[in-house]
Design a protein around this motif. Sequence first.
Motif: not given
Length: 303
Positions: A99-108, A110-128
Amino acid sequence: MINNTGDVKSVFSIKDLENLSGIKAHTIRIWEKRYNVLEPMRSDTNIRVYNLVNLQKLLNITLLHDFGYKISKIATYPEDDIPRLVREIITVKSTKNHAISAFKMAMMNFDQELFFSTYYQLLSEKSFKEVFYEVFIPLMTEMGFLWQSHTISPAHEHFISYLIKQKLLINTEKLQVLRPIKTDKVFVLSLPMNEMHELGLMYLNYETLLHGYKTIYLGESVPIESLTDLKSHFESIVFVSYLTVQPDKDSINEYVAEMIRQLHGEKIELWYIGRMVEFINIKNFGNSIKTFNSIPELVNEIQ
């Protein structure tokens, strides 16, 4: 990354790759020379430079390597197999790093779609709360280092910070509509003048509400004299200040002393957290203040 004209670059030095991946430049050179895992370009002065494709591939290789794959084996895989393998091995053990690697790539990128898909994948397994502690806090720590080392520009930092703020606001609003169950004190959260780093304070607001307390969130650049207004509204107050870069180390003790002078009261507490806390001379203030070295440490104090 930023050049002399302030434009965001899409090419990186080997030092940038080291900062973003955690793999030493010397090791990257060996992997490149021995296994041909990256295809750098050459600058006008014949220096190796790397594009976003190289960066993404290195982040994926790093994840596989951390998971036990040998670099000699990874080098034999067809190009398209590496992202697929990464997706297949994402387990509870590796979710955080992926997830950290994916968020870094989203940042580099400027990819909102990658940020959201990574975030919601995390949220399906963990609490906020787990997502914030296990992923966002380490990510923000890395962002601070990457910004200081000029690997990323303010544009990158603002882009990813805004998206994290959105998620914090959504989760905070769910708690704000609930009636506080603890009424013995009120928490007032603010940043000092010229302090703009708000994410940590926003998360503390979320945690305090989660613990059942009423909060007054004031946000960035709040002068001390404005905080005194709260004393006429509430009897027992905990003032929480998050000090990331302001006040600077030469003026922070004077700032704390002024807060004590203006806000002192029998049922008033002053709590401080953030990087600048290390420059507070605790001995000068006795029991007048509390300082915290981390968000979990402060959250444990909220009872």
